[in-house]
Scaffold this active site. Structure first.
Site, PDB file in Angstrom:
ATOM      1  N   TYR A 142       0.832  -1.201   0.000  1.00  0.00           N
ATOM      2  CA  TYR A 142       0.000   0.000   0.000  1.00  0.00           C
ATOM      3  C   TYR A 142       0.875   1.263   0.000  1.00  0.00           C
ATOM      4  O   TYR A 142       0.417   2.337  -0.381  1.00  0.00           O
ATOM      5  CB  TYR A 142      -0.943   0.028   1.206  1.00  0.00           C
ATOM      6  CG  TYR A 142      -2.029  -1.029   1.203  1.00  0.00           C
ATOM      7  CD1 TYR A 142      -2.153  -1.912   0.156  1.00  0.00           C
ATOM      8  CD2 TYR A 142      -2.931  -1.125   2.242  1.00  0.00           C
ATOM      9  CE1 TYR A 142      -3.142  -2.891   0.142  1.00  0.00           C
ATOM     10  CE2 TYR A 142      -3.929  -2.094   2.244  1.00  0.00           C
ATOM     11  CZ  TYR A 142      -4.027  -2.976   1.191  1.00  0.00           C
ATOM     12  OH  TYR A 142      -5.006  -3.936   1.186  1.00  0.00           O
ATOM     13  N   LYS A 191       3.644 -15.353   3.502  1.00  0.00           N
ATOM     14  CA  LYS A 191       3.601 -16.164   2.279  1.00  0.00           C
ATOM     15  C   LYS A 191       5.059 -16.440   1.906  1.00  0.00           C
ATOM     16  O   LYS A 191       5.507 -16.125   0.798  1.00  0.00           O
ATOM     17  CB  LYS A 191       2.848 -15.368   1.195  1.00  0.00           C
ATOM     18  CG  LYS A 191       2.532 -16.145  -0.060  1.00  0.00           C
ATOM     19  CD  LYS A 191       1.462 -17.183   0.107  1.00  0.00           C
ATOM     20  CE  LYS A 191       1.269 -17.961  -1.186  1.00  0.00           C
ATOM     21  NZ  LYS A 191       0.537 -19.223  -1.024  1.00  0.00           N
ATOM     22  N   ASP A 223      -3.011 -17.992   2.518  1.00  0.00           N
ATOM     23  CA  ASP A 223      -4.146 -18.704   1.907  1.00  0.00           C
ATOM     24  C   ASP A 223      -4.712 -19.742   2.878  1.00  0.00           C
ATOM     25  O   ASP A 223      -5.927 -19.878   3.048  1.00  0.00           O
ATOM     26  CB  ASP A 223      -3.750 -19.346   0.564  1.00  0.00           C
ATOM     27  CG  ASP A 223      -2.368 -19.984   0.592  1.00  0.00           C
ATOM     28  OD1 ASP A 223      -1.619 -19.779   1.566  1.00  0.00           O
ATOM     29  OD2 ASP A 223      -2.031 -20.714  -0.363  1.00  0.00           O
ATOM     30  N   ASP A 247      -5.402  -6.552   6.188  1.00  0.00           N
ATOM     31  CA  ASP A 247      -6.600  -5.868   5.701  1.00  0.00           C
ATOM     32  C   ASP A 247      -7.679  -6.902   5.388  1.00  0.00           C
ATOM     33  O   ASP A 247      -8.840  -6.790   5.806  1.00  0.00           O
ATOM     34  CB  ASP A 247      -6.220  -5.085   4.425  1.00  0.00           C
ATOM     35  CG  ASP A 247      -7.282  -4.093   4.017  1.00  0.00           C
ATOM     36  OD1 ASP A 247      -8.275  -3.962   4.741  1.00  0.00           O
ATOM     37  OD2 ASP A 247      -7.115  -3.462   2.955  1.00  0.00           O
ATOM     38  N   ASP A 251     -11.048  -8.332   8.044  1.00  0.00           N
ATOM     39  CA  ASP A 251     -12.440  -8.260   7.567  1.00  0.00           C
ATOM     40  C   ASP A 251     -13.099  -9.629   7.662  1.00  0.00           C
ATOM     41  O   ASP A 251     -14.263  -9.745   8.058  1.00  0.00           O
ATOM     42  CB  ASP A 251     -12.494  -7.784   6.109  1.00  0.00           C
ATOM     43  CG  ASP A 251     -12.668  -6.279   6.017  1.00  0.00           C
ATOM     44  OD1 ASP A 251     -12.417  -5.598   7.029  1.00  0.00           O
ATOM     45  OD2 ASP A 251     -13.044  -5.793   4.936  1.00  0.00           O
TER      46      ASP A 251
END
Ligand code: NAD
Length: 356
Positions: A142, A191, A223, A247, A251
């Site tokens: 980001y 990851k 994942d 992020d 959620d």
């Protein structure tokens, strides 16, 4: 004790839910002998209307000079056509940057009384969901180098995922310190089988973990983490992860709790100054109608007491009062179900104060 708090109530339902938050904090102050001194400043759409910019310098100065910052919500249709850097939401990013807040804490707690609102099968959440997602907030793709270039496949765009040792070290320490005050279990999500930035991330996490032998550490690829969160949500305690993974996962975790109106958050930096805000936005569709659920904001106030002021007992008092009110069957519209008693924003605040 006397604490100075900057209040950025913002737009839409922001001022309504903040009013109830302040009322609860004042009641706590009276009960435990603290004084909270508030300075109200503008941020978001209301600041654009008054000063032509979403985050005036005065707001930044007042926030920096305070012991902590409470934020309601910003944004609304009136400002939707403004260019990106002039929009109300810039106030959030601007404040996080100006205050050096790099750790975002998002608890996902499923209250017993709201178990029916959880979309997962009852047996999966029978032991109770209580997860704290610790998300790195100021690094990763980001904030990395971004741009466009021509390739032999035509125009391409890129956003660079980059993390330094220092950035990973400080967020990992935040996560371990929080785990020490909870169930002493950190799950690192990365990851590292694919990404070089994750390999550095993992090695730093392992190094920092040596200072916390009392805290259990395990690792999941992002994942797999997204699957495990749904399959065995009750086994997680603290999750630490980078900006983009956090992020998405926060959620996902939040959906187990019933409503966005229940979710508080904290953003922390090096010192004790933090910014505390509900996860939801300004909800223009219900603004000014006394329909908003103030619990997310009130629980953000409790997080402020805990993380910025070290007032554990006072914070617990607020959390317990919220639980009691829900157990007694009171609900705002967003969490309403059959047989419960529907109340407005003001009444919910009043009930929480009565149950402190
Ligand atoms: P939103 O969170 O404001 O609303 C989504 C839905 O949830 C709406 O139906 C709303 O009525 C409901 N809702 C939200 N909070 C609630 C509460 N406390 N009680 C009851 N119901 C609640 O998201 P949106 O509609 O996508 O965005 C509205 C505005 O808020 C936009 O301008 C957006 O940019 C802004 N926004 C701000 C923040 C922030 O200030 N942190 C976060 C997200 C969105």
């Amino acid at each position: 004790m006397n604490y100075k708090i900057a209040v950025v109530a913002g737009d839409g339902i922001g001022p309504e839910v903040m009013e109830q938050n302040i009322a609860v904090l004042n009641a706590i102050g009276e009960k435990f002998g603290h004084t909270f001194e508030y300075t109200y400043v503008l941020g978001g759409g209301c600041a654009i209307d008054k000063y032509g910019e979403p985050l005036p310098q005065e707001t930044i100065d007042v926030c920096k000079a305070s012991d902590s910052v409470l934020l309601g919500a910003v944004g609304g249709w009136q400002w939707d056509t403004l260019p990106g850097d002039k929009r109300p939401e810039r106030a959030l990013l601007g404040l996080r940057g100006a205050l050096g807040l790099y750790a975002n804490l998002r608890p996902a707690t499923l209250h017993d009384a709201l178990k029916d609102a959880c979309p997962l099968k009852p047996e999966l959440v029978a032991d109770g969901v209580d997860i704290m997602v610790v998300r790195e907030l100021t690094g990763g793709m980001y904030f990395g180098e971004k741009g466009r270039k021509m390739t032999d496949m035509g125009e391409a765009a890129y956003d660079v995922e980059q993390y330094s040792v220092k950035e990973v070290e400080r967020i990992t320490r935040t996560a371990f310190e929080i785990a020490r005050k909870r169930n002493k279990h950190v799950t690192n999500v990365d990851k590292q089988n694919v990404l070089e930035s994750s390999r550095l991330w993992r090695s730093v996490v392992l190094e920092v973990a040596k200072d916390y032998p009392d805290v259990e550490l395990d690792h999941l690829y992002v994942d797999n983490a997204s699957m495990q969160l749904i399959m065995r949500p009750t086994t997680f305690d603290v999750i630490v992860t980078g900006n983009i993974f956090g992020d998405i996962l926060s959620d996902e975790a939040s959906q187990m709790t019933g409503s966005i109106g229940m979710l508080p958050s904290a953003s922390l930096g090096e010192g004790t100054l933090g910014m505390y805000e509900p996860v939801h936005g300004s909800a223009p569709d219900i603004a000014g109608k006394d329909l908003a659920n103030p619990i997310a904001t009130i629980l953000s106030g409790a997080m402020m007491l805990k993380y910025s002021f070290g007032l554990q007992e006072e914070a617990k008092c607020i959390e317990d009062a919220v639980t009691k009110v829900l157990d007694k069957g009171y609900r705002t519209g967003d969490i309403m179900s059959e047989g419960m008693k529907q109340v407005g924003c003001k009444e919910m605040g009043k009930l929480i104060i009565e149950n402190l």
